[in-house]
Enzyme design. Structure first.
Site, PDB file in Angstrom:
ATOM      1  N   HIS A   1       0.860  -1.180   0.000  1.00 30.20           N
ATOM      2  CA  HIS A   1       0.000   0.000   0.000  1.00 30.20           C
ATOM      3  C   HIS A   1       0.901   1.236   0.000  1.00 30.20           C
ATOM      4  CE1 HIS A   1       0.493  -0.658   4.479  1.00 30.20           C
ATOM      5  NE2 HIS A   1       0.843   0.604   4.366  1.00 30.20           N
TER       6      HIS A   1
HETATM    7  P1  TYD Z   1      -2.199  -3.961   7.601  1.00 35.36           P
HETATM    8  O1  TYD Z   1      -2.273  -2.543   7.121  1.00 35.36           O
HETATM    9  O2  TYD Z   1      -2.858  -5.020   6.773  1.00 35.36           O
HETATM   10  O3  TYD Z   1      -0.677  -4.372   7.867  1.00 35.36           O
HETATM   11  P2  TYD Z   1       0.560  -4.361   6.821  1.00 35.36           P
HETATM   12  O4  TYD Z   1       0.594  -2.995   6.214  1.00 35.36           O
HETATM   13  O5  TYD Z   1       1.778  -4.654   7.653  1.00 35.36           O
HETATM   14  O6  TYD Z   1       0.366  -5.431   5.808  1.00 35.36           O
HETATM   15  O7  TYD Z   1      -2.791  -3.984   9.072  1.00 35.36           O
HETATM   16  C1  TYD Z   1      -3.217  -5.166   9.709  1.00 35.36           C
HETATM   17  C2  TYD Z   1      -4.338  -4.822  10.670  1.00 35.36           C
HETATM   18  O8  TYD Z   1      -3.872  -3.989  11.723  1.00 35.36           O
HETATM   19  C3  TYD Z   1      -5.483  -4.100  10.000  1.00 35.36           C
HETATM   20  O9  TYD Z   1      -6.693  -4.673  10.455  1.00 35.36           O
HETATM   21  C4  TYD Z   1      -5.378  -2.673  10.498  1.00 35.36           C
HETATM   22  C5  TYD Z   1      -4.709  -2.835  11.840  1.00 35.36           C
HETATM   23  N1  TYD Z   1      -3.858  -1.705  12.243  1.00 35.36           N
HETATM   24  C6  TYD Z   1      -4.286  -0.869  13.239  1.00 35.36           C
HETATM   25  O10 TYD Z   1      -5.395  -1.019  13.794  1.00 35.36           O
HETATM   26  N2  TYD Z   1      -3.488   0.168  13.628  1.00 35.36           N
HETATM   27  C7  TYD Z   1      -2.290   0.393  13.044  1.00 35.36           C
HETATM   28  O11 TYD Z   1      -1.569   1.345  13.445  1.00 35.36           O
HETATM   29  C8  TYD Z   1      -1.855  -0.475  11.977  1.00 35.36           C
HETATM   30  C9  TYD Z   1      -0.531  -0.246  11.290  1.00 35.36           C
HETATM   31  C10 TYD Z   1      -2.667  -1.508  11.611  1.00 35.36           C
END
Ligand code: TYD
Length: 127
Positions: free
Chosen positions: A44
């Site tokens: 992303h």
């Molecule tokens: P995600 O964005 O999929 O992780 P990555 O970018 O590492 O692949 O996030 C995983 C889950 O964590 C998603 O449900 C959102 C949650 N999350 C939060 O609630 N707060 C945060 O600060 C972050 C980074 C993720």
């Protein structure tokens, strides 16, 4: 990449990151990735968010893509940090066993700040 300040003596090492001193932003949130299996994370971009990524243990590969060029950075030392500016598509993979990737961010979690579709990202970049 930035080299993070470290202090060492016969008791080992201590590294420090102060917001607006060692990095160009105030730290409002930290999170960390760990126990990552053979998987890729991220995939992303952010519209506004600045981050600093550090593999505090083990190693991880971070690929940054501005829509035209891609570059992969290896985070493999607790004193190596990768500053990630907004508007970059990031992918994290090749986590080593026991790797912990610490992320310092300049803002609280905001789902609206994410671009999760690569074609939307290219459009956002005007490409
Ligand atoms: P995600 O964005 O999929 O992780 P990555 O970018 O590492 O692949 O996030 C995983 C889950 O964590 C998603 O449900 C959102 C949650 N999350 C939060 O609630 N707060 C945060 O600060 C972050 C980074 C993720």
């Amino acid at each position: 990449m930035i080299e993070i300040r470290r202090f060492s003596d016969n008791r080992g090492y201590l590294s420090v990151v102060e917001g607006e001193v060692d990095i160009p932003f105030e730290i409002k949130r930290i999170y960390y990735l760990y126990m990552v299996p053979e998987a890729s994370r991220g995939s992303h971009a952010h519209k506004q968010l600045y981050q600093l990524m550090i593999a505090t243990s083990g190693s991880v590969h971070v690929t940054l893509d501005d829509g035209r060029n891609k570059k992969t950075f290896v985070l493999d030392k607790p004193w190596k940090g990768l500053l990630v500016a907004p508007g970059l598509w990031r992918t994290l993979d090749d986590f080593s066993g026991g790797a912990v990737c610490l992320v310092l961010a300049n803002n609280k979690y905001d789902a609206e700040d994410y671009i999760r579709d690569y074609n939307d990202f290219l459009k956002y970049k005007g490409l």
